[in-house]
Design an enzyme around this catalytic site. Structure first.
Site, PDB file in Angstrom:
ATOM      1  N   SER A   1     -16.513  24.017 -28.055  1.00  0.00           N
ATOM      2  CA  SER A   1     -16.722  22.741 -28.732  1.00  0.00           C
ATOM      3  C   SER A   1     -15.731  22.653 -29.886  1.00  0.00           C
ATOM      4  CB  SER A   1     -18.155  22.685 -29.259  1.00  0.00           C
ATOM      5  OG  SER A   1     -18.232  21.808 -30.359  1.00  0.00           O
TER       6      SER A   1
ATOM      7  N   GLU B   1     -20.801  20.441 -14.913  1.00  0.00           N
ATOM      8  CA  GLU B   1     -21.074  19.080 -15.411  1.00  0.00           C
ATOM      9  C   GLU B   1     -20.098  18.071 -14.817  1.00  0.00           C
ATOM     10  OE1 GLU B   1     -23.042  19.724 -19.813  1.00  0.00           O
ATOM     11  OE2 GLU B   1     -20.878  19.877 -19.631  1.00  0.00           O
TER      12      GLU B   1
ATOM     13  N   THR C   1     -41.679  23.849  -9.378  1.00  0.00           N
ATOM     14  CA  THR C   1     -41.849  22.488  -8.867  1.00  0.00           C
ATOM     15  C   THR C   1     -42.094  21.644 -10.113  1.00  0.00           C
ATOM     16  OG1 THR C   1     -44.227  22.713  -8.590  1.00  0.00           O
ATOM     17  CG2 THR C   1     -42.888  23.244  -6.668  1.00  0.00           C
TER      18      THR C   1
ATOM     19  N   SER D   1       0.815  -1.218   0.000  1.00  0.00           N
ATOM     20  CA  SER D   1       0.000   0.000   0.000  1.00  0.00           C
ATOM     21  C   SER D   1       0.847   1.266   0.000  1.00  0.00           C
ATOM     22  CB  SER D   1      -0.923   0.018   1.221  1.00  0.00           C
ATOM     23  OG  SER D   1      -0.173  -0.128   2.418  1.00  0.00           O
TER      24      SER D   1
ATOM     25  N   LYS E   1     -20.262  27.492 -29.241  1.00  0.00           N
ATOM     26  CA  LYS E   1     -20.548  26.891 -27.938  1.00  0.00           C
ATOM     27  C   LYS E   1     -19.661  27.379 -26.807  1.00  0.00           C
ATOM     28  CE  LYS E   1     -23.031  23.788 -27.109  1.00  0.00           C
ATOM     29  NZ  LYS E   1     -23.099  22.393 -27.497  1.00  0.00           N
TER      30      LYS E   1
ATOM     31  N   LYS F   1      -8.189   2.979   1.931  1.00  0.00           N
ATOM     32  CA  LYS F   1      -7.482   4.256   1.782  1.00  0.00           C
ATOM     33  C   LYS F   1      -7.741   4.986   0.480  1.00  0.00           C
ATOM     34  CE  LYS F   1      -4.355   2.602   5.018  1.00  0.00           C
ATOM     35  NZ  LYS F   1      -5.228   1.395   5.045  1.00  0.00           N
TER      36      LYS F   1
ATOM     37  N   ASN G   1      -1.835  -2.641  13.283  1.00  0.00           N
ATOM     38  CA  ASN G   1      -3.300  -2.592  13.254  1.00  0.00           C
ATOM     39  C   ASN G   1      -3.849  -1.389  14.019  1.00  0.00           C
ATOM     40  OD1 ASN G   1      -2.895  -4.939  11.911  1.00  0.00           O
ATOM     41  ND2 ASN G   1      -3.752  -6.289  13.479  1.00  0.00           N
TER      42      ASN G   1
ATOM     43  N   TYR H   1      -8.913  -7.211  12.900  1.00  0.00           N
ATOM     44  CA  TYR H   1      -8.332  -6.628  11.692  1.00  0.00           C
ATOM     45  C   TYR H   1      -8.203  -7.668  10.577  1.00  0.00           C
ATOM     46  CZ  TYR H   1      -5.194  -4.541   8.356  1.00  0.00           C
ATOM     47  OH  TYR H   1      -4.654  -4.077   7.192  1.00  0.00           O
TER      48      TYR H   1
ATOM     49  N   GLN I   1      -6.995  -2.493   4.190  1.00  0.00           N
ATOM     50  CA  GLN I   1      -6.021  -1.666   3.471  1.00  0.00           C
ATOM     51  C   GLN I   1      -6.679  -0.980   2.273  1.00  0.00           C
ATOM     52  OE1 GLN I   1      -1.789  -2.798   3.180  1.00  0.00           O
ATOM     53  NE2 GLN I   1      -2.234  -3.175   1.029  1.00  0.00           N
TER      54      GLN I   1
ATOM     55  N   ASN J   1     -19.522  25.645 -23.138  1.00  0.00           N
ATOM     56  CA  ASN J   1     -20.141  24.576 -22.363  1.00  0.00           C
ATOM     57  C   ASN J   1     -19.810  24.677 -20.873  1.00  0.00           C
ATOM     58  OD1 ASN J   1     -21.246  23.445 -24.680  1.00  0.00           O
ATOM     59  ND2 ASN J   1     -19.385  22.283 -25.094  1.00  0.00           N
TER      60      ASN J   1
HETATM   61  N1  ARG Z   1      -1.073  -1.387   5.400  1.00  0.00           N
HETATM   62  C1  ARG Z   1      -1.969  -1.937   6.348  1.00  0.00           C
HETATM   63  C2  ARG Z   1      -3.340  -1.282   6.203  1.00  0.00           C
HETATM   64  O1  ARG Z   1      -3.430  -0.308   5.578  1.00  0.00           O
HETATM   65  C3  ARG Z   1      -1.447  -1.716   7.727  1.00  0.00           C
HETATM   66  C4  ARG Z   1      -1.899  -2.721   8.737  1.00  0.00           C
HETATM   67  C5  ARG Z   1      -1.392  -4.039   8.355  1.00  0.00           C
HETATM   68  N2  ARG Z   1      -1.511  -4.985   9.404  1.00  0.00           N
HETATM   69  C6  ARG Z   1      -1.264  -6.273   9.195  1.00  0.00           C
HETATM   70  N3  ARG Z   1      -1.365  -7.062  10.195  1.00  0.00           N
HETATM   71  N4  ARG Z   1      -0.944  -6.735   8.019  1.00  0.00           N
HETATM   72  O2  ARG Z   1      -4.333  -1.731   6.710  1.00  0.00           O
END
Ligand code: ARG
Length: 478
Positions: A285, A298, A163, A31, A291, A333, A118, A325, A330, A293
């Site tokens: 356009s 939009e 309305t 990640s 035009k 995000k 975690n 967890y 992950q 736009n």
């Molecule tokens: N990169 C992980 C996340 O975003 C961090 C936590 C990972 N924990 C684990 N036990 N693999 O959730």
């Protein structure tokens, strides 16, 4: 397997593993490419954790000093773009920790005592999101100010209220804009409410069950400015409901922006011609030279789908997860980051597009929405917008409302046969429908009279609208 087994020399986890990950699996499960965005929060969380470990006598004062110096240096490296992010170190947490250990040795390896990624990641997201919420609240206030800047000189500008997108009753253009000011006020309220639940401390929950070390969670919460402490370790490391709630609030912001966009698009079309927006928010356009736009509204309307999609994505991410967890989390995000980016960019652009920018030399607002009051007025004069006023007039003359409604329907029909407005019908004609109608009816049938008459709290009478503007100004502290 515990995170403490990380061995950064071999970039593997521990002696337990007999074969390396393929490059594809590494990329699939990593990640760092996106969660490096949490680095600032990660360092703040680590500093607070280390400070508490030292205060509790779990690490030494000199270890704390080394950790503080090392993390400050890392912060500087990241800010300067000199930090070497490594995919094989998976995420922001392991990257920062490995660098810290390279810089300061064993003290760096002690930082993770009583902590797991975690509870670390849950803390980081909360810290990061808390600041983003504050920034979005500020932007919503600026957008309200931009709307008010257009509303203030347009209290007496009359447009048709709709309305079913059919002309209904005349309203003040300012009143119409203030409807959005109300929506954005509720959006702020929602965010402030979500913030309370975001601003709770997971650290101290460790991997899932708490830790054997005598941590002082209150101290960490205080250091990080958090309002409370997550009271169940399993819940703390696993739930992302705070992020989902935020995305729900963000979705509503976008839905409000999208409704406004839809109106701006309609109002800009030649058939309405109620407003113009500055050229820098429009595009031409490639084939039709005439035009201009409304690309920005939009695009905002389109991006609303994207944000609502992120809300759905996060709900689905959560629904099948057993405690505690799971790595699924992950995946929280990117949708969350994109939601924040989309909402922030959208609001910033709308602030400028609606309110314009203050010329630094003259102090005058330039480039906001330009209002075509005559076109609005002409549109309000078509479509029998004052028919309800005539019905109310007949009620005041003693007719039951349902009968008045019926009589006015016939008047409207007569006007439409003559292709004229209600106010253009001669008195004798009006009297054919009800003899109680007198000369005083014409003030009732005027657009100004119609607005003026809706003088209840929250109504469109100019006096009421001015009251609301003052209320908003006071609330915004202007
Ligand atoms: N990169 C992980 C996340 O975003 C961090 C936590 C990972 N924990 C684990 N036990 N693999 O959730």
């Amino acid at each position: 397997m515990s995170d403490n087994q990380l061995d950064n020399k071999s970039h593997g986890w521990s002696a337990l593993f007999s074969e390396p990950m393929s490059e594809l699996v590494q990329r699939y499960t990593a990640s760092v490419d996106f969660d490096k965005r949490l680095a600032h929060a990660d360092i703040a969380g680590s500093l607070a954790h280390a400070d508490m470990l030292a205060a509790q006598g779990i690490i030494s004062g000199s270890d704390l000093a080394a950790i503080q110096q090392g993390l400050e240096r890392i912060r500087g490296e990241i800010a300067a773009g000199r930090f070497d992010w490594k995919l094989e170190l998976e995420d922001v947490h392991l990257n920062v920790e490995a660098r810290l250990t390279t810089l300061i040795g064993d003290a760096g390896k002690r930082l993770h005592t009583g902590r797991s990624r975690n509870d670390q990641v849950a803390t980081d997201i909360r810290l990061w999101l808390r600041d983003e919420i504050d920034a979005i609240v500020q932007l919503l206030q600026q957008l309200q100010r931009a709307l008010m800047a257009v509303a203030e000189p347009n209290v007496d500008t009359i447009m048709p209220g709709f309305t079913h997108l059919q002309v209904a009753q005349p309203v003040s253009f300012a009143h119409h804009l203030l409807a959005y000011v109300e929506m954005f006020a509720r959006d702020q309220e929602r965010l402030r409410d979500v913030r309370k639940r975001v601003n709770q401390l997971p650290l101290g929950s460790a991997a899932l069950a708490g830790t054997t070390f005598a941590l002082d969670r209150e101290r960490v919460a205080r250091t990080l400015g958090m309002e409370g402490i997550c009271q169940n370790s399993l819940d703390a490391v696993s739930d992302r409901d705070f992020a989902i709630e935020f995305c729900a609030a963000a979705s509503l912001i976008m839905v409000h922006v999208s409704r406004l966009s839809e109106e701006l698009i309609l109002w800009m079309s030649q058939n309405f011609a109620f407003i113009r927006i500055a050229d820098r928010f429009t595009t031409g356009s490639s084939i039709m030279p005439q035009k201009k736009n409304p690309d920005v509204p939009e695009t905002a309307r389109g991006k609303t789908g994207r944000v609502v999609g992120h809300l759905m994505g996060l709900l689905m991410l959560m629904k099948g997860q057993p405690l505690a967890y799971n790595k699924d989390n992950q995946e929280d995000k990117e949708p969350l980051f994109d939601t924040v980016d989309t909402v922030r960019d959208t609001l910033r652009i709308f602030i400028d597009m609606i309110g314009g920018q203050r010329n630094p030399e003259t102090g005058v607002l330039e480039g906001g929405i330009a209002v075509n009051a005559p076109a609005m007025r002409a549109a309000a004069s078509r479509g029998y917008a004052t028919a309800t006023d005539l019905a109310d007039y007949l009620v005041r003359k003693g007719l039951p409302f349902r009968d008045a409604h019926e009589a006015v329907a016939s008047v409207v029909r007569a006007a439409s046969e003559r292709d004229c407005d209600l106010a253009e019908l001669p008195l004798e004609v009006l009297q054919q429908f009800n003899s109680a109608i007198g000369d005083d009816v014409y003030s009732v049938l005027s657009l100004e009279g119609s607005l003026q008459a809706r003088n209840t709290l929250g109504g469109t009478a100019p006096g009421q609208v001015r009251r609301q503007i003052a209320r908003h100004r006071q609330r915004l502290g202007d």
